[in-house]
Design an enzyme around this catalytic site. Sequence first.
Site, PDB file in Angstrom:
ATOM      1  N   LYS A  23       0.849  -1.208   0.000  1.00  0.00           N
ATOM      2  CA  LYS A  23       0.000   0.000   0.000  1.00  0.00           C
ATOM      3  C   LYS A  23       0.879   1.250   0.000  1.00  0.00           C
ATOM      4  CE  LYS A  23      -1.712   1.648   4.047  1.00  0.00           C
ATOM      5  NZ  LYS A  23      -1.418   3.068   4.325  1.00  0.00           N
ATOM      6  N   ASN A  24       1.875   1.298   0.869  1.00  0.00           N
ATOM      7  CA  ASN A  24       2.658   2.535   1.036  1.00  0.00           C
ATOM      8  C   ASN A  24       3.653   2.765  -0.089  1.00  0.00           C
ATOM      9  OD1 ASN A  24       1.141   3.037   3.242  1.00  0.00           O
ATOM     10  ND2 ASN A  24       2.717   2.486   4.738  1.00  0.00           N
ATOM     11  N   ARG A  95      -4.045  11.139   4.111  1.00  0.00           N
ATOM     12  CA  ARG A  95      -2.884  12.043   4.208  1.00  0.00           C
ATOM     13  C   ARG A  95      -1.935  11.905   3.031  1.00  0.00           C
ATOM     14  NH1 ARG A  95      -0.455  14.215   7.488  1.00  0.00           N
ATOM     15  NH2 ARG A  95       1.494  13.261   6.879  1.00  0.00           N
ATOM     16  N   CYS A 119      -4.590  12.995  11.997  1.00  0.00           N
ATOM     17  CA  CYS A 119      -5.339  11.731  11.944  1.00  0.00           C
ATOM     18  C   CYS A 119      -5.255  11.137  13.346  1.00  0.00           C
ATOM     19  CB  CYS A 119      -4.745  10.800  10.894  1.00  0.00           C
ATOM     20  SG  CYS A 119      -3.215  10.076  11.443  1.00  0.00           S
ATOM     21  N   ARG A 124       0.741  14.898  12.599  1.00  0.00           N
ATOM     22  CA  ARG A 124       1.273  14.568  11.273  1.00  0.00           C
ATOM     23  C   ARG A 124       1.386  15.798  10.368  1.00  0.00           C
ATOM     24  NH1 ARG A 124      -0.968   8.916   9.473  1.00  0.00           N
ATOM     25  NH2 ARG A 124       0.884   8.997   8.135  1.00  0.00           N
ATOM     26  N   PRO A 125       2.177  16.750  10.774  1.00  0.00           N
ATOM     27  CA  PRO A 125       2.384  17.953   9.951  1.00  0.00           C
ATOM     28  C   PRO A 125       3.088  17.607   8.629  1.00  0.00           C
ATOM     29  CG  PRO A 125       3.985  17.868  11.714  1.00  0.00           C
ATOM     30  CD  PRO A 125       3.019  16.748  11.973  1.00  0.00           C
ATOM     31  N   LEU A 128       8.006  19.456   6.697  1.00  0.00           N
ATOM     32  CA  LEU A 128       9.255  19.033   6.049  1.00  0.00           C
ATOM     33  C   LEU A 128       9.083  18.941   4.528  1.00  0.00           C
ATOM     34  CD1 LEU A 128      10.355  16.287   8.598  1.00  0.00           C
ATOM     35  CD2 LEU A 128      11.084  18.686   8.482  1.00  0.00           C
ATOM     36  N   ASP A 310       4.697   0.605  11.959  1.00  0.00           N
ATOM     37  CA  ASP A 310       3.446   0.017  11.452  1.00  0.00           C
ATOM     38  C   ASP A 310       3.256  -1.421  11.909  1.00  0.00           C
ATOM     39  OD1 ASP A 310       3.496   1.729   8.227  1.00  0.00           O
ATOM     40  OD2 ASP A 310       3.061   2.394  10.263  1.00  0.00           O
ATOM     41  N   ILE A 332       8.035   7.105  16.721  1.00  0.00           N
ATOM     42  CA  ILE A 332       7.715   7.786  15.462  1.00  0.00           C
ATOM     43  C   ILE A 332       6.480   8.669  15.600  1.00  0.00           C
ATOM     44  CG2 ILE A 332       7.201   7.482  13.009  1.00  0.00           C
ATOM     45  CD1 ILE A 332       9.981   6.478  13.738  1.00  0.00           C
ATOM     46  N   ARG A 402      -8.489  -0.286   4.465  1.00  0.00           N
ATOM     47  CA  ARG A 402      -7.499   0.657   3.900  1.00  0.00           C
ATOM     48  C   ARG A 402      -6.196  -0.052   3.582  1.00  0.00           C
ATOM     49  NH1 ARG A 402      -6.999   6.351   6.823  1.00  0.00           N
ATOM     50  NH2 ARG A 402      -5.638   6.481   5.031  1.00  0.00           N
TER      51      ARG A 402
HETATM   52  C1  EPZ Z   1       4.443   6.930   6.129  1.00  0.00           C
HETATM   53  O1  EPZ Z   1       3.707   8.000   6.694  1.00  0.00           O
HETATM   54  C2  EPZ Z   1       3.474   5.762   6.068  1.00  0.00           C
HETATM   55  N1  EPZ Z   1       2.338   6.124   5.222  1.00  0.00           N
HETATM   56  C3  EPZ Z   1       2.988   5.415   7.484  1.00  0.00           C
HETATM   57  O2  EPZ Z   1       2.157   4.258   7.386  1.00  0.00           O
HETATM   58  C4  EPZ Z   1       4.207   5.067   8.328  1.00  0.00           C
HETATM   59  O3  EPZ Z   1       3.783   4.812   9.657  1.00  0.00           O
HETATM   60  C5  EPZ Z   1       5.186   6.248   8.331  1.00  0.00           C
HETATM   61  O4  EPZ Z   1       5.561   6.558   6.970  1.00  0.00           O
HETATM   62  C6  EPZ Z   1       6.464   5.948   9.105  1.00  0.00           C
HETATM   63  O5  EPZ Z   1       7.095   4.835   8.569  1.00  0.00           O
HETATM   64  C7  EPZ Z   1       2.492   6.079   3.883  1.00  0.00           C
HETATM   65  O6  EPZ Z   1       3.548   5.771   3.370  1.00  0.00           O
HETATM   66  C8  EPZ Z   1       1.294   6.448   3.067  1.00  0.00           C
HETATM   67  P1  EPZ Z   1       6.662  10.256   8.166  1.00  0.00           P
HETATM   68  P2  EPZ Z   1       4.351   9.487   6.681  1.00  0.00           P
HETATM   69  O7  EPZ Z   1       6.629  11.496   7.342  1.00  0.00           O
HETATM   70  O8  EPZ Z   1       5.139   9.698   5.459  1.00  0.00           O
HETATM   71  C9  EPZ Z   1       6.744  13.625  11.471  1.00  0.00           C
HETATM   72  C10 EPZ Z   1       0.221   2.992   7.692  1.00  0.00           C
HETATM   73  O9  EPZ Z   1      -0.274   2.482   8.704  1.00  0.00           O
HETATM   74  N2  EPZ Z   1       6.695  14.574  10.337  1.00  0.00           N
HETATM   75  O10 EPZ Z   1       7.817   9.317   8.027  1.00  0.00           O
HETATM   76  O11 EPZ Z   1       3.254  10.445   6.990  1.00  0.00           O
HETATM   77  C11 EPZ Z   1       5.468  12.838  11.622  1.00  0.00           C
HETATM   78  O12 EPZ Z   1       4.523  13.569  12.382  1.00  0.00           O
HETATM   79  C12 EPZ Z   1       0.768   4.392   7.744  1.00  0.00           C
HETATM   80  O13 EPZ Z   1       0.343   2.413   6.575  1.00  0.00           O
HETATM   81  C13 EPZ Z   1       6.861  15.929  10.575  1.00  0.00           C
HETATM   82  O14 EPZ Z   1       7.036  16.352  11.723  1.00  0.00           O
HETATM   83  O15 EPZ Z   1       5.331   9.415   7.933  1.00  0.00           O
HETATM   84  C14 EPZ Z   1       5.931  11.599  12.318  1.00  0.00           C
HETATM   85  O16 EPZ Z   1       6.002  11.843  13.700  1.00  0.00           O
HETATM   86  C15 EPZ Z   1       0.569   5.029   9.107  1.00  0.00           C
HETATM   87  N3  EPZ Z   1       6.814  16.809   9.531  1.00  0.00           N
HETATM   88  C16 EPZ Z   1       7.354  11.381  11.772  1.00  0.00           C
HETATM   89  O17 EPZ Z   1       7.749  12.634  11.197  1.00  0.00           O
HETATM   90  C17 EPZ Z   1       6.621  16.371   8.246  1.00  0.00           C
HETATM   91  O18 EPZ Z   1       6.617  17.214   7.315  1.00  0.00           O
HETATM   92  C18 EPZ Z   1       7.439  10.338  10.669  1.00  0.00           C
HETATM   93  O19 EPZ Z   1       6.478  10.665   9.699  1.00  0.00           O
HETATM   94  C19 EPZ Z   1       6.451  14.997   8.014  1.00  0.00           C
HETATM   95  C20 EPZ Z   1       6.499  14.116   9.074  1.00  0.00           C
END
Ligand code: EPZ
Length: 428
Positions: A23-24, A95, A119, A124-125, A128, A310, A332, A402
């Site tokens: 999915k991801n 998202r 969510c 989840r800002p 970055l 995850d 995370i 999902r």
């Molecule tokens: C991806 O989400 C995955 N989703 C998530 O899977 C997964 O848990 C996550 O990566 C971590 O591995 C998809 O790929 C669609 P991040 P993502 O940006 O990209 C913070 C599932 O169950 N952050 O790596 O949103 C954020 O808040 C889902 O399949 C910022 O602060 O995750 C988090 O604490 C859930 N600013 C950390 O970084 C930003 O601009 C990691 O988030 C972006 C993120």
Amino acid sequence: MMDQIIVQGGGALYGEIPITGAKNACLTLMPATLLTDEPLTLTNAPRLSDITTMTDLLGSLGAEVVSMQDGHVLAMSSHDLTSQTADYEIVRKMRASILVLGPLLARFGHAAVSLPGGCAIGARPVDLHLKAFEAMGAELDLRDGYVHAKAPAGGLRGAVIDFPIVSVGATENALMAATLAKGTTVLKNAAREPEIVDLAECLRRMGAQIEGEASGTITIQGVDALHGATHPVVTDRIELGTYMLLPAICGGEVECLGGRLDLLEAFAAKLDEAGVSVTQTERGIKTSHKTGRVRAVDVITEPFPGFPTDLQAQMMALMCTAEGTSVLEEKIFENRFMHAPELSRMGARIEVHGGHATVHGVDKLRGAPVMATDLRASISLILAGLAAEGETVVSRVYHLDRGYERVVRKLRGVGANLKRIKEAHPDE
Ligand code: EPZ
């Protein structure tokens, strides 16, 4: 609809489960079609509601996405885009919609994408993502809940971007944008997940010049245009890890077809430490556990190659009946223990303090009515129900749809006793 899944706890499970495409990975490969006016076809795609949502989003921009072979092949074209605005109505549902921003900005020089909002598992800002685009010369204007982005007249410029924390989505967005930027982009402290590697391999098939996608430092030489390609979506390591746990929590032996150990070495090492047999076969990964309870182990979630966040909820479900006490540290996301109170309703002994959950293993869980709160929490409740005595009714299983294709059929295939019931309409 608020369907439910009824699980009868039972004995050991035996058999094989085919693992679907990730999915991801698919959720970042699909927006890549926006980078070219030629067709991009994905094979081994998963049939999931999140994929349908991304299909709707791309469709709202004028892209064409034809789903074939029961959703496992996606033939896409964004030759005739009609819009570069991703509406709130679709974005708020998922998202990952933010991942259309980089491609639209890189190819068309402007885009407006609704801010995704938080969510269940955290704020989840997307700061970055936005900082990366600004480093490449984009001007961003946040108003009325949308980010309005505009590239410089000559297009995005290559830049050195040093991420303060590892972000999968921000790495994916910046990587896609950089393929068409003028000059060289270096992404430092970039995510190294297999889904990033898969995206880089697809972009390279489309003519992108990328190096270092598995290393944490990615170097991209911008090109004038990308061409079409056909790309197989990588195996879903989170679905894989989820089903690898079945013999550990219920007893028995399961072979996950298409599973590759290199996708989840940290997770497999924890299963091994807990006393579960894990072997790579020529067809996939076989896990087995025939006698007694597994041993309690401690877990810390980290970016790849560490233990995946995850799989934290699923591991917690296993630790509920382990021998001993386990501490799970979620590093995370700030609120990813919502499955804990639900597991406690089944007799688990869990204490949550901030980012730590301490699980004291008990001999047996007892079935109970429980509620799914997010995608990975919902599957952990199903796992717990399979191991529990009696009946577990999991509600709000739309979360499951999902990320887990045909979950009831796959679990029944190894002998699990569960069924899905449609919620009776209130006035029926
Ligand atoms: C991806 O989400 C995955 N989703 C998530 O899977 C997964 O848990 C996550 O990566 C971590 O591995 C998809 O790929 C669609 P991040 P993502 O940006 O990209 C913070 C599932 O169950 N952050 O790596 O949103 C954020 O808040 C889902 O399949 C910022 O602060 O995750 C988090 O604490 C859930 N600013 C950390 O970084 C930003 O601009 C990691 O988030 C972006 C993120």
